[in-house]
Design a protein around this motif. Structure first.
Motif, PDB file in Angstrom:
ATOM      1  N   PHE A 143       2.113  32.999  31.798  1.00 20.37           N
ATOM      2  CA  PHE A 143       1.832  33.473  30.445  1.00 20.37           C
ATOM      3  C   PHE A 143       2.731  32.739  29.446  1.00 20.37           C
ATOM      4  O   PHE A 143       2.436  31.634  29.057  1.00 20.37           O
ATOM      5  N   VAL A 144       3.851  33.330  29.020  1.00 21.43           N
ATOM      6  CA  VAL A 144       4.693  32.683  28.005  1.00 21.43           C
ATOM      7  C   VAL A 144       6.085  32.352  28.533  1.00 21.43           C
ATOM      8  O   VAL A 144       6.951  31.935  27.766  1.00 21.43           O
ATOM      9  N   ASN A 161      -1.154  25.374  33.350  1.00 21.87           N
ATOM     10  CA  ASN A 161      -0.055  26.343  33.401  1.00 21.87           C
ATOM     11  C   ASN A 161       1.249  25.723  33.912  1.00 21.87           C
ATOM     12  O   ASN A 161       1.921  26.273  34.792  1.00 21.87           O
ATOM     13  N   LYS A 162       1.607  24.598  33.345  1.00 19.71           N
ATOM     14  CA  LYS A 162       2.855  23.931  33.708  1.00 19.71           C
ATOM     15  C   LYS A 162       3.697  23.682  32.451  1.00 19.71           C
ATOM     16  O   LYS A 162       3.180  23.571  31.338  1.00 19.71           O
ATOM     17  N   LEU A 163       5.003  23.602  32.659  1.00 22.21           N
ATOM     18  CA  LEU A 163       5.952  23.273  31.605  1.00 22.21           C
ATOM     19  C   LEU A 163       6.828  22.121  32.071  1.00 22.21           C
ATOM     20  O   LEU A 163       6.911  21.827  33.265  1.00 22.21           O
ATOM     21  N   TYR A 244       2.401  30.001  20.456  1.00 25.19           N
ATOM     22  CA  TYR A 244       1.313  30.812  21.011  1.00 25.19           C
ATOM     23  C   TYR A 244       0.417  31.479  19.959  1.00 25.19           C
ATOM     24  O   TYR A 244      -0.594  32.088  20.315  1.00 25.19           O
ATOM     25  N   LYS A 245       0.745  31.354  18.695  1.00 25.63           N
ATOM     26  CA  LYS A 245      -0.036  32.066  17.680  1.00 25.63           C
ATOM     27  C   LYS A 245      -1.462  31.546  17.572  1.00 25.63           C
ATOM     28  O   LYS A 245      -2.368  32.294  17.162  1.00 25.63           O
ATOM     29  N   SER A 255       3.348  37.269  23.875  1.00 23.16           N
ATOM     30  CA  SER A 255       4.528  36.596  23.321  1.00 23.16           C
ATOM     31  C   SER A 255       5.345  37.539  22.442  1.00 23.16           C
ATOM     32  O   SER A 255       6.581  37.508  22.453  1.00 23.16           O
ATOM     33  N   ARG A 256       4.664  38.412  21.691  1.00 25.23           N
ATOM     34  CA  ARG A 256       5.366  39.357  20.812  1.00 25.23           C
ATOM     35  C   ARG A 256       6.146  40.393  21.622  1.00 25.23           C
ATOM     36  O   ARG A 256       7.286  40.721  21.286  1.00 25.23           O
TER      37      ARG A 256
END
Length: 282
Positions: A143-144, A161-163, A244-245, A255-256
């Protein structure tokens, strides 16, 4: 293998570090002959308050066939720096990004060169960066949040889904020109790498993980005074919102909640209510 002229555009960002004392610059100096053979250009973007000594710049200019030094004492955002770097040098094949505190050998560039010739459709090549026994980059995105790899993986890796940490990225400039367009200039310090990777998976199925471990200093996060820790955390919160907005409604909501939970946790751990505020000062 024939290497065309202007293959590597090497971008290094400095901040409050002497030119010839930065570990990244020292690593580059050691392999300057090879880099010149590759048709490399070294661009140093200095965000420090004070300009580097002229003799040090002249020394580097004498070593590298293609060299450019830019000083921006206003501390330009990294996204703007990266955009300025590559847009002024569109004739190169790969944009290689480094922070000031990385260590590497010519093997890194040799592997990027070789694998890019073999895997011509791949637009991103990454080294392995470890923290202790875990692999900090690349990493999985849940997710975040990021999840370290426990085991080494090399070769083609599914981009979904990788960073990855920006330092050590070798990015195809054709990809930057035609698809990615530009780094998000609403991001100042953090989130630039996350934004890049989230967008990369929209245009690419795979990236390539090199069989090369690069040394990159991650220890400074553990040795900061409260004010620096606060500044980084508040900047990090803003970056998560920005990244993510424009993604899915679900990721925006998650995210919030993640920010809220992290803020409460950091406020308790540091016994400082300022970790709960929404925006950093200045």
């Amino acid at each position: 293998m024939i290497v065309k002229n202007n293959f590597f555009l090497i971008g290094v960002v400095l901040f409050k570090e002497k030119l010839l004392e930065a570990s990244t610059i020292c690593s580059l100096i050691k392999i300057v002959d090879d880099l010149n053979k590759f048709g490399s250009k070294l661009v140093i973007w200095d965000n420090s308050p004070y300009k580097q000594e002229e003799k040090d710049c002249e020394f580097l200019e004498s070593l590298f066939n293609q060299f450019y030094y830019k000083h921006t004492p206003e501390n330009m955002s990294l996204a703007k720096v990266y955009n300025n770097m590559y847009k002024a040098n569109l004739g190169y094949s790969f944009f290689v990004l480094f922070d000031q505190d990385s260590e590497f050998s010519v093997d890194y560039f040799n592997k990027v060169l070789l694998e890019s010739f073999i895997n011509k459709k791949i637009n991103l090549f990454l080294p392995i960066i470890k923290t202790g026994d875990l692999i900090a980059s690349p990493a999985n995105r849940f997710f975040v949040t990021g999840r370290y790899w426990k085991e080494k993986r090399t070769g083609l890796v599914d981009a979904k889904n990788k960073l990855a940490i920006t330092s050590g990225m070798a990015i195809s400039i054709n990809y930057l020109k035609k698809e990615f367009k530009e780094f998000n200039e609403n991001l100042n310090l953090y989130g630039i790498d996350s934004h890049f990777m989230i967008n990369y998976e929209k245009f690419n199925d795979y990236f390539f993980v090199l069989d090369y471990e690069m040394k990159h200093d991650l220890s400074y996060f553990n040795n900061e005074d409260l004010e620096k820790k606060l500044f980084r955390f508040l900047n990090h919160k803003e970056s998560i919102i920005e990244v993510y907005k424009k993604e899915s409604v679900l990721l925006n909501i998650i995210s919030r909640f993640f920010i809220l939970g992290s803020s409460i946790k950091m406020s308790i751990l540091n016994k400082d209510i300022r970790f709960l505020i929404k925006k950093k000062n200045g």
